[in-house]
Design a protein around this motif. Structure first.
Motif, PDB file in Angstrom:
ATOM      1  N   MET A   1       0.847  -1.199   0.000  1.00 38.99           N
ATOM      2  CA  MET A   1       0.000   0.000   0.000  1.00 38.99           C
ATOM      3  C   MET A   1       0.877   1.241   0.000  1.00 38.99           C
ATOM      4  O   MET A   1       1.839   1.340   0.771  1.00 38.99           O
ATOM      5  CB  MET A   1      -0.917   0.000   1.228  1.00 38.99           C
ATOM      6  N   ALA A   2       0.583   2.215  -0.886  1.00 37.57           N
ATOM      7  CA  ALA A   2       1.390   3.419  -0.998  1.00 37.57           C
ATOM      8  C   ALA A   2       1.247   4.263   0.261  1.00 37.57           C
ATOM      9  O   ALA A   2       0.177   4.346   0.874  1.00 37.57           O
ATOM     10  CB  ALA A   2       0.955   4.219  -2.221  1.00 37.57           C
ATOM     11  N   ALA A   3       2.368   4.906   0.643  1.00 37.94           N
ATOM     12  CA  ALA A   3       2.355   5.751   1.830  1.00 37.94           C
ATOM     13  C   ALA A   3       1.526   6.999   1.569  1.00 37.94           C
ATOM     14  O   ALA A   3       1.492   7.527   0.455  1.00 37.94           O
ATOM     15  CB  ALA A   3       3.784   6.119   2.212  1.00 37.94           C
ATOM     16  N   ALA A   4       0.867   7.484   2.618  1.00 36.08           N
ATOM     17  CA  ALA A   4       0.071   8.704   2.486  1.00 36.08           C
ATOM     18  C   ALA A   4       0.996   9.892   2.254  1.00 36.08           C
ATOM     19  O   ALA A   4       2.121   9.943   2.766  1.00 36.08           O
ATOM     20  CB  ALA A   4      -0.768   8.909   3.743  1.00 36.08           C
ATOM     21  N   MET A   5       0.525  10.844   1.481  1.00 35.27           N
ATOM     22  CA  MET A   5       1.326  12.030   1.162  1.00 35.27           C
ATOM     23  C   MET A   5       0.727  13.257   1.836  1.00 35.27           C
ATOM     24  O   MET A   5      -0.486  13.458   1.815  1.00 35.27           O
ATOM     25  CB  MET A   5       1.405  12.228  -0.352  1.00 35.27           C
ATOM     26  N   GLU A   6       1.609  14.057   2.432  1.00 34.83           N
ATOM     27  CA  GLU A   6       1.201  15.298   3.082  1.00 34.83           C
ATOM     28  C   GLU A   6       1.922  16.464   2.412  1.00 34.83           C
ATOM     29  O   GLU A   6       3.095  16.363   2.064  1.00 34.83           O
ATOM     30  CB  GLU A   6       1.541  15.267   4.575  1.00 34.83           C
ATOM     31  N   LEU A   7       1.218  17.557   2.244  1.00 29.88           N
ATOM     32  CA  LEU A   7       1.795  18.747   1.625  1.00 29.88           C
ATOM     33  C   LEU A   7       1.716  19.904   2.610  1.00 29.88           C
ATOM     34  O   LEU A   7       0.624  20.296   3.032  1.00 29.88           O
ATOM     35  CB  LEU A   7       1.059  19.105   0.333  1.00 29.88           C
ATOM     36  N   ARG A   8       2.879  20.449   2.953  1.00 29.32           N
ATOM     37  CA  ARG A   8       2.943  21.619   3.817  1.00 29.32           C
ATOM     38  C   ARG A   8       3.091  22.859   2.939  1.00 29.32           C
ATOM     39  O   ARG A   8       3.953  22.898   2.055  1.00 29.32           O
ATOM     40  CB  ARG A   8       4.119  21.505   4.791  1.00 29.32           C
ATOM     41  N   CYS A   9       2.248  23.850   3.180  1.00 31.62           N
ATOM     42  CA  CYS A   9       2.285  25.055   2.358  1.00 31.62           C
ATOM     43  C   CYS A   9       1.637  26.203   3.114  1.00 31.62           C
ATOM     44  O   CYS A   9       1.043  26.011   4.182  1.00 31.62           O
ATOM     45  CB  CYS A   9       1.562  24.818   1.033  1.00 31.62           C
ATOM     46  N   TRP A  10       1.763  27.411   2.565  1.00 37.06           N
ATOM     47  CA  TRP A  10       1.039  28.543   3.126  1.00 37.06           C
ATOM     48  C   TRP A  10      -0.448  28.398   2.811  1.00 37.06           C
ATOM     49  O   TRP A  10      -0.822  27.843   1.784  1.00 37.06           O
ATOM     50  CB  TRP A  10       1.575  29.845   2.547  1.00 37.06           C
ATOM     51  N   GLY A  11      -1.273  28.926   3.692  1.00 39.41           N
ATOM     52  CA  GLY A  11      -2.716  28.814   3.534  1.00 39.41           C
ATOM     53  C   GLY A  11      -3.265  29.733   2.462  1.00 39.41           C
ATOM     54  O   GLY A  11      -2.540  30.463   1.785  1.00 39.41           O
ATOM     55  N   GLY A  12      -4.587  29.678   2.304  1.00 38.83           N
ATOM     56  CA  GLY A  12      -5.232  30.397   1.224  1.00 38.83           C
ATOM     57  C   GLY A  12      -5.932  31.668   1.661  1.00 38.83           C
ATOM     58  O   GLY A  12      -6.240  31.877   2.833  1.00 38.83           O
ATOM     59  N   ASP A  13      -6.194  32.519   0.677  1.00 41.99           N
ATOM     60  CA  ASP A  13      -6.942  33.754   0.845  1.00 41.99           C
ATOM     61  C   ASP A  13      -7.144  34.339  -0.546  1.00 41.99           C
ATOM     62  O   ASP A  13      -6.666  33.781  -1.539  1.00 41.99           O
ATOM     63  CB  ASP A  13      -6.182  34.741   1.740  1.00 41.99           C
ATOM     64  N   TRP A  14      -7.898  35.436  -0.639  1.00 44.58           N
ATOM     65  CA  TRP A  14      -8.129  36.123  -1.916  1.00 44.58           C
ATOM     66  C   TRP A  14      -8.850  35.223  -2.934  1.00 44.58           C
ATOM     67  O   TRP A  14      -8.744  35.421  -4.134  1.00 44.58           O
ATOM     68  CB  TRP A  14      -6.830  36.639  -2.536  1.00 44.58           C
ATOM     69  N   GLY A  15      -9.533  34.199  -2.452  1.00 46.08           N
ATOM     70  CA  GLY A  15     -10.183  33.271  -3.364  1.00 46.08           C
ATOM     71  C   GLY A  15      -9.254  32.221  -3.920  1.00 46.08           C
ATOM     72  O   GLY A  15      -9.599  31.521  -4.882  1.00 46.08           O
ATOM     73  N   LEU A  16      -8.075  32.054  -3.302  1.00 50.41           N
ATOM     74  CA  LEU A  16      -7.079  31.076  -3.754  1.00 50.41           C
ATOM     75  C   LEU A  16      -6.850  30.025  -2.673  1.00 50.41           C
ATOM     76  O   LEU A  16      -6.946  30.326  -1.480  1.00 50.41           O
ATOM     77  CB  LEU A  16      -5.748  31.774  -4.067  1.00 50.41           C
ATOM     78  N   PRO A  17      -6.500  28.785  -3.062  1.00 48.46           N
ATOM     79  CA  PRO A  17      -6.186  27.759  -2.054  1.00 48.46           C
ATOM     80  C   PRO A  17      -4.896  28.051  -1.312  1.00 48.46           C
ATOM     81  O   PRO A  17      -4.681  27.532  -0.224  1.00 48.46           O
ATOM     82  CB  PRO A  17      -6.075  26.473  -2.889  1.00 48.46           C
ATOM     83  N   SER A  18      -4.023  28.878  -1.896  1.00 49.26           N
ATOM     84  CA  SER A  18      -2.806  29.340  -1.231  1.00 49.26           C
ATOM     85  C   SER A  18      -2.403  30.659  -1.869  1.00 49.26           C
ATOM     86  O   SER A  18      -2.573  30.852  -3.076  1.00 49.26           O
ATOM     87  CB  SER A  18      -1.671  28.319  -1.364  1.00 49.26           C
ATOM     88  N   VAL A  19      -1.853  31.569  -1.070  1.00 47.48           N
ATOM     89  CA  VAL A  19      -1.397  32.846  -1.620  1.00 47.48           C
ATOM     90  C   VAL A  19       0.055  32.756  -2.083  1.00 47.48           C
ATOM     91  O   VAL A  19       0.590  33.721  -2.626  1.00 47.48           O
ATOM     92  CB  VAL A  19      -1.532  33.973  -0.573  1.00 47.48           C
ATOM     93  N   HIS A  20       0.667  31.617  -1.869  1.00 48.12           N
ATOM     94  CA  HIS A  20       2.087  31.406  -2.154  1.00 48.12           C
ATOM     95  C   HIS A  20       2.235  30.754  -3.522  1.00 48.12           C
ATOM     96  O   HIS A  20       1.674  29.688  -3.773  1.00 48.12           O
ATOM     97  CB  HIS A  20       2.679  30.513  -1.059  1.00 48.12           C
ATOM     98  N   SER A  21       2.984  31.388  -4.422  1.00 45.99           N
ATOM     99  CA  SER A  21       3.073  30.916  -5.807  1.00 45.99           C
ATOM    100  C   SER A  21       3.570  29.485  -5.917  1.00 45.99           C
ATOM    101  O   SER A  21       2.978  28.655  -6.617  1.00 45.99           O
ATOM    102  CB  SER A  21       3.992  31.843  -6.617  1.00 45.99           C
ATOM    103  N   GLU A  22       4.687  29.161  -5.237  1.00 44.04           N
ATOM    104  CA  GLU A  22       5.236  27.813  -5.336  1.00 44.04           C
ATOM    105  C   GLU A  22       4.268  26.773  -4.783  1.00 44.04           C
ATOM    106  O   GLU A  22       4.143  25.672  -5.334  1.00 44.04           O
ATOM    107  CB  GLU A  22       6.582  27.723  -4.602  1.00 44.04           C
ATOM    108  N   SER A  23       3.586  27.119  -3.708  1.00 38.31           N
ATOM    109  CA  SER A  23       2.585  26.202  -3.153  1.00 38.31           C
ATOM    110  C   SER A  23       1.444  25.998  -4.135  1.00 38.31           C
ATOM    111  O   SER A  23       0.934  24.877  -4.294  1.00 38.31           O
ATOM    112  CB  SER A  23       2.044  26.747  -1.827  1.00 38.31           C
ATOM    113  N   LEU A  24       1.036  27.060  -4.819  1.00 42.52           N
ATOM    114  CA  LEU A  24      -0.036  26.954  -5.806  1.00 42.52           C
ATOM    115  C   LEU A  24       0.351  26.044  -6.962  1.00 42.52           C
ATOM    116  O   LEU A  24      -0.482  25.298  -7.482  1.00 42.52           O
ATOM    117  CB  LEU A  24      -0.392  28.342  -6.347  1.00 42.52           C
ATOM    118  N   VAL A  25       1.615  26.114  -7.373  1.00 39.46           N
ATOM    119  CA  VAL A  25       2.086  25.244  -8.459  1.00 39.46           C
ATOM    120  C   VAL A  25       1.869  23.783  -8.096  1.00 39.46           C
ATOM    121  O   VAL A  25       1.308  22.998  -8.878  1.00 39.46           O
ATOM    122  CB  VAL A  25       3.579  25.503  -8.760  1.00 39.46           C
TER     123      VAL A  25
END
Length: 307
Positions: A1-25
């Motif tokens: 069974m594949a290991a679960a994946m977690e993504l750490r990033c800056w949170g969202g605002d302005w109608g975006l899931p994240s305000v951070h460009s690299e996180s959005l990518v």
């Protein structure tokens, strides 16, 4: 069974899931490829100062930087680029390099160096998402990193003043936006009917510029004149990040079930057509069945045979 994946990033605002460009990518690419990740925003934690985001955690493996994370996901058979030709793959690399060289410095300057934007939008936002006393440290640290990165990208020493480079920075960024707009044309995505890694990078770079309420930004004004690029951002937000729309492609089992249902419907239609044709043939006068009479010669032979 594949290991679960977690993504750490800056949170969202302005109608975006994240305000951070690299996180959005990375967030966009996980949607495009169907990767199942659990998102953990670093907002209001001590990681706002120490963490390098985005960061993908899978078992004992930690991967940072968008390009490295995307390569890791491809190795897990989560590839949004599998239909690209060799030429399209080369174009993808060229356009991503163009984004890094021409557009990123202008975005960093817009959010982190421009005094009005930094004082009224960027600094208050990141300070409000950092715990005390990090709220005094995090924004200024990011601003210093952004300034150093601009100088490094432009090949200038720290002795040069940023004001000496502003004209060139924004001229290059507008040229980059024009090239992206020309390449996209009237399509929803850059290659075909499905988004790829290039779409993820362009979305990550453009969406914050498009959605943020910037007090001062000639670059944002230029972007909003390129309607196909703003539509591109809105389309991805609607299709992949709106709760009213599916965010990931259908699973293999769902696709097989749909194909089986279509095949069953087709077989039923063919069966009904054949049945109707058979009924027509049976009811046709020229195709009525006749029982043949016994041959006279055979009857005579039987009657003339000796007892």
């Amino acid at each position: 069974m594949a290991a679960a994946m977690e993504l750490r990033c800056w949170g969202g605002d302005w109608g975006l899931p994240s305000v951070h460009s690299e996180s959005l990518v990375v967030l966009a690419y996980t949607k495009f490829s169907g990767a199942k990740v659990t998102v953990f925003p670093i907002d209001w934690t001590w990681k706002t100062l120490t963490a390098t985001v985005p960061e993908l955690i899978c078992g004992d493996t930690a991967v940072k930087e968008p390009s490295q994370i995307l390569n890791f996901l491809r190795k897990q058979r989560l590839n949004a680029d599998y239909e690209l030709t060799a030429r399209q793959g080369a174009d993808t690399m060229a356009y991503i390099a163009l984004l890094e060289e021409k557009l990123r410095p202008a975005l960093l300057h817009t959010f982190w160096v421009d005094a009005e934007n930094y004082a009224n939008l960027t600094r208050p936002w990141f300070a409000s998402r950092s715990p005390f006393p990090l709220n005094f440290l995090v924004p200024s640290r990011h601003a210093n990193v952004a300034l150093s990165r601009i100088m490094l990208t432009k090949g200038e020493t720290p002795l040069h003043r940023i004001t000496e480079l502003e004209g060139k920075i924004y001229s290059d960024a507008k040229e980059c936006l024009n090239l992206l707009s020309y390449r996209l044309g009237s399509e929803n995505y850059f290659f075909g009917s499905s988004p790829t890694s290039l779409d993820a990078f362009v979305f990550g770079f453009l969406a914050p510029l498009h959605k943020a309420s910037l007090p001062s930004s000639p670059l944002q004004s230029h972007l909003r004149q390129l309607e196909n690029l703003t539509h591109f951002c809105e389309n991805i937000l609607t299709v992949y990040f709106n709760s009213n729309h599916p965010c990931s492609p259908p699973s293999v089992q769902e696709t097989m079930d749909a194909n089986l249902q279509k095949l069953t419907q087709l077989v039923n239609k063919e069966s009904n057509l054949i049945e109707k044709m058979d009924d027509n043939l049976r009811s046709s006068p020229q195709h009525k069945t006749h029982r043949p009479d016994p041959k006279p010669s055979l009857v005579i032979e039987k009657s003339s045979s000796p007892a």
